[in-house]
Design an enzyme around this catalytic site. Structure first.
Site, PDB file in Angstrom:
ATOM      1  CG  ASP A  41      -0.678   6.295   6.326  1.00 58.90           C
ATOM      2  OD1 ASP A  41      -1.370   6.247   5.293  1.00 58.90           O
ATOM      3  OD2 ASP A  41      -1.096   6.715   7.426  1.00 58.90           O
ATOM      4  CG  ASP A 134      -4.406   5.846   2.120  1.00 58.52           C
ATOM      5  OD1 ASP A 134      -4.872   4.821   2.631  1.00 58.52           O
ATOM      6  OD2 ASP A 134      -4.659   6.981   2.542  1.00 58.52           O
ATOM      7  CD  GLU A 135      -3.569   2.685   6.662  1.00 56.62           C
ATOM      8  OE1 GLU A 135      -2.716   2.533   7.555  1.00 56.62           O
ATOM      9  OE2 GLU A 135      -4.701   3.134   6.877  1.00 56.62           O
TER      10      GLU A 135
END
Lengths: 417, 372
Positions: A41, A134-135
């Site tokens: 993350d 973003d993860e």
């Protein structure tokens, strides 16, 4: 106990500092080199990208979000210290942190950086399942021999390279299934690296609140509350049957999660389930003409994305948020899947007719779901709407013009409302 | 109230009542059937506020009176009683119970007061006529498959029954369409039907009406007003609100200039369509028809699952044509043909196609093609 230096990646047996580089950033865990399911993350991703691109922002509180009426989409860690959180209304964020620099998001840029991060993850394993820009989950099972290092080392190297080569930081969760990996990555943010081993799973979960479970929103939280379930310990007291009776399919999942069991695989090809776009207005409005313009623009955006992905949807959804933040969703199944802006707009427009009296509104969204390949879409005409075929042809002609001269080359009058 | 009734007679009346009652009810009284005993008859009345059915059955009435009980529960009880049993229903109004006795079985059901039961307001019917059951059966059976289920176009959720001008004069006409196929069925205009207001008979009413039409010798009394329609046999009266909307002008949907004519044995055609459609994906069951001199090739090409092709002998003398359809629609219209060959009239691969039975223009179907 197996240990790893997160700075020089040296592995060794327990020590407070790395015997090689003397760094204190040492990771020790009995199962460190045996676990293979990871969740990465990025830390305050949008804000990190902005800070990287604009060194003047370094060390200052930065909030990403749109306009006076918008909400915080990301806050950097400096702003978070002041209490700013994601999804908080902007005015509230600015009360908490008046000196914050508000930056309008640049989605194109984030997509670009996300691709760079993705490329680094792809070097670790072919099984990368992105959850958002973003993860992502990664399954590194069986990669130790290929890389010559266990997953933990490769993951530490991944975040190190993200920092050095891309200029953003991320946190890693390493465990034996997706649920725990995701929980772990959040334990020690930012720049974290947390491990939840098999042996400690139950002891780890027992005292924690069930809202730790990804996907338990306020509504599910409420119904769990009413059943007297707050912690995993509470959950463990329930029989599988009772949970199923009370919560349906979710009950089954809860029973397993309470025992740290999650059989879902990391899947590199998790299909897109729906496409939607929404907009928050500068001012609340009940004006049907203005709202009509928004419906068209959102329909057009959704349609453009569907066309780009070669997808069509069988269900059209209209989402509205009233001035008092109360949400309102209407959906309509179509006779056949569509990717046409005209059909999406007309369907959403029909749904809007039934909700128009509920205004004023602050937000409007249009989406399609139950996606199918584009080849199945818009194959049948409508006896009662003989012009539909001509409108579809016009739309395809407009698409060709846009492809050639850009998205702003041609617009419907409706789009200017 | 107390009466005795033969189980078979009771079951028929109660079954009809419980099919009108809505399954998911928020108003408790609407789940009930109103039972009224008077003279030598018992009346069973049920409603969902849009449809009301009253069934009259002969019984030995000991004590006149009226009450209401759950239609679904009563139906279940009567259904499970042995055939030929004599059933005695008696009301204990003080206890608010209806007892049902048959042989050694004893039931007691909670009742709701008859005063709470909503009785549908009567209407001023402007048109009254009588029609033989087989005529109405044909009008509705052949059109109902095309009724739309789309809620946004609610005015398509029924059969449009009206009087229209056809080649041989005025006819009683039923039309249904969902925008993808259309059925237009005509019958000779019954005496007294002229001047009838056109009404959209809701899908559920069409289903309930069908139960009145099984007996070939039955004559149905039809009454129509702007807002309601009523179908009655000597024993059963079905009253329904009609859909409050305007049925679209279907006449411009029916192609007039389609000249490419194909004649085919409807049963053979349906079987062939069914066979080739087997390989197509569930959701887009598109069948391609390729026509050439006296030859029809049906084919399905589903890239993911496979392909199929079948050739049929047909009568066709026009130029080559390729046109695609939803297999389900082709099957549905082909199954409406029961006496002669199916005659298809095409224009181009993008235009609506017309289908009829031989030269019979009293049953006409239109189907929209599909891009293949």
């Amino acid at each position: 106990m197996p240990s790893l230096c997160r700075d020089c990646l040296h592995d060794f047996e327990t020590a407070a500092r790395c015997p090689q580089c003397r760094s204190p950033r040492v990771l020790s865990h009995p199962e460190l080199f045996d676990l293979t399911i990871a969740h990465m993350d990025c830390d305050a991703f949008y804000a990190s990208v902005e800070k990287r691109d604009n060194p003047e922002l370094e060390g200052k509180p930065v909030i990403i979000g749109g306009g006076r009426r918008g909400v915080v989409s990301t806050a950097c860690y400096v702003a978070r210290i002041k209490g700013v959180k994601s999804a908080m209304p902007m005015f509230k964020a600015l009360q908490l942190c008046p000196e914050a620099i508000v930056v309008r998001g640049r989605m194109d840029r984030y997509v670009e950086v996300s691709k760079q991060v993705r490329a680094l993850m792809d070097e670790l394993t072919p099984v990368v399942e992105p959850l958002s820009l973003d993860e992502a989950f990664m399954d590194l099972t069986g990669t130790a021999r290929l890389h010559g290092h266990p997953p933990a080392v490769m993951l530490a190297r991944l975040v190190k390279r993200m920092k050095e080569e891309i200029g953003i930081t991320g946190s890693i969760g390493l465990s034996h299934n997706k649920f725990l990996a995701k929980v772990a990555s959040d334990l020690d943010k930012p720049r974290g690296f947390s491990v939840i081993g098999k042996a400690e799973t139950m002891d780890f979960l027992r005292p924690r609140p069930v809202r730790l479970i990804w996907g338990i929103g306020p509504a599910a939280q409420d119904s769990l509350d009413r059943a007297g379930i707050r912690s995993f310990d509470d959950l463990l007291r329930w029989d599988l049957r009772d949970l199923q009776d009370r919560f349906g399919a979710m009950g089954d999942r809860l029973w397993h999660l309470a025992r740290g069991q999650d059989a879902r695989r990391v899947s590199a090809h998790s299909p897109v389930k729906s496409l939607s776009n929404e907009t928050t207005f500068a001012e609340d409005t009940a004006d049907p003409d203005i709202l009509d313009g928004h419906i068209w623009r959102m329909a057009e955006k959704v349609s453009a994305r569907a066309k780009a992905k070669d997808k069509a949807g069988r269900v059209v959804t209209l989402k509205l948020k009233r001035a008092n933040h109360k949400g309102l969703t209407r959906r309509q199944s179509l006779h056949q899947p569509t990717q046409l802006a005209d059909t999406i707009y007309r369907t959403a427009r029909g749904l809007f007719e039934g909700a128009v009296g509920e205004g004023p509104f602050r937000l409007l969204g249009v989406g399609i779901s139950e996606l199918t390949p584009a080849a199945d879409a818009d194959r049948e005409g409508d006896l009662l709407d003989p012009d539909a075929g001509r409108r579809a042809e016009a739309e395809r002609a407009v698409d060709r013009i846009k492809d050639r001269f850009g998205a702003d080359a041609i617009l419907k009058g409706r789009a200017l409302r | 109230m107390k009466f005795s009734i033969e189980r078979g007679v009771l079951l028929k009346a109660v079954a009809q009542a419980q099919s009108v009652v809505e399954r998911r009810n928020t108003i408790p009284i609407l789940a009930n059937v109103l039972i009224e005993a008077d003279g030598s008859d018992v009346y069973f009345r049920a409603t969902d506020l849009d449809i009301e059915v009253v069934d009259k059955a002969p019984a030995q009435v000991e004590r006149a009176g009226a009450t209401t009980v759950s239609a679904v529960t009563l139906n279940e009880i009567v259904r499970k009683l042995p055939d030929g049993a004599l059933v005695t229903l008696s009301e204990d109004s003080a206890a608010g119970r209806l007892s049902i006795e048959a042989g050694r079985s004893n039931f007691s059901l909670a009742t709701l007061p008859k005063e709470d039961f909503p009785v549908m307001a009567s209407s001023d019917y402007s048109t009254n006529f009588a029609a033989p059951a087989p005529v109405l059966r044909r009008l509705f059976d052949k059109s109902k498959f095309a009724i739309s289920t789309e809620e946004t176009r609610y005015y398509l959720n029924g059969v449009y029954m009206h009087v229209s001008e056809a080649d041989g004069g005025k006819v009683l006409r039923c039309v249904a369409t969902d925008g993808h196929r259309l059925a237009r069925i005509d019958a000779d205009l019954p005496e007294g039907a002229d001047g009838m207001p056109g009404v959209i008979v809701p899908r559920k009413t069409v289903g309930e009406l069908r139960k009145l039409l099984d007996d070939d010798d039955m004559t149905i009394a039809v009454s129509v007003s702007e807002t309601k329609v009523r179908f009655a046999t000597p024993d059963i009266t079905l009253t329904s609100k009609v859909i409050d909307g305007t049925f679209p002008d279907y006449t411009r949907v029916i192609p007039q200039g389609n000249t490419r004519k194909m004649e085919v044995d409807a049963a053979e055609f349906a079987k062939a369509v069914d066979r080739v459609a087997t390989v197509s994906s569930e959701r887009s069951r598109a069948v391609k028809l390729a026509l050439d001199e006296d030859k029809l090739v049906l084919s399905v090409n589903a890239p993911d699952s496979g392909a199929a092709e079948e050739e049929l002998a047909v009568a066709y003398g026009d130029e080559r044509l390729e046109i695609g359809f939803n297999a389900k629609y082709l099957l549905e219209i082909a199954s409406q043909v029961d006496r002669e060959n199916a005659v298809f009239l095409f224009n181009s691969s993008g235009d609506p196609t017309l289908m009829r039975e031989g030269n019979d223009t009293t049953a006409v179907y239109v189907v929209m093609p599909m891009r293949v």
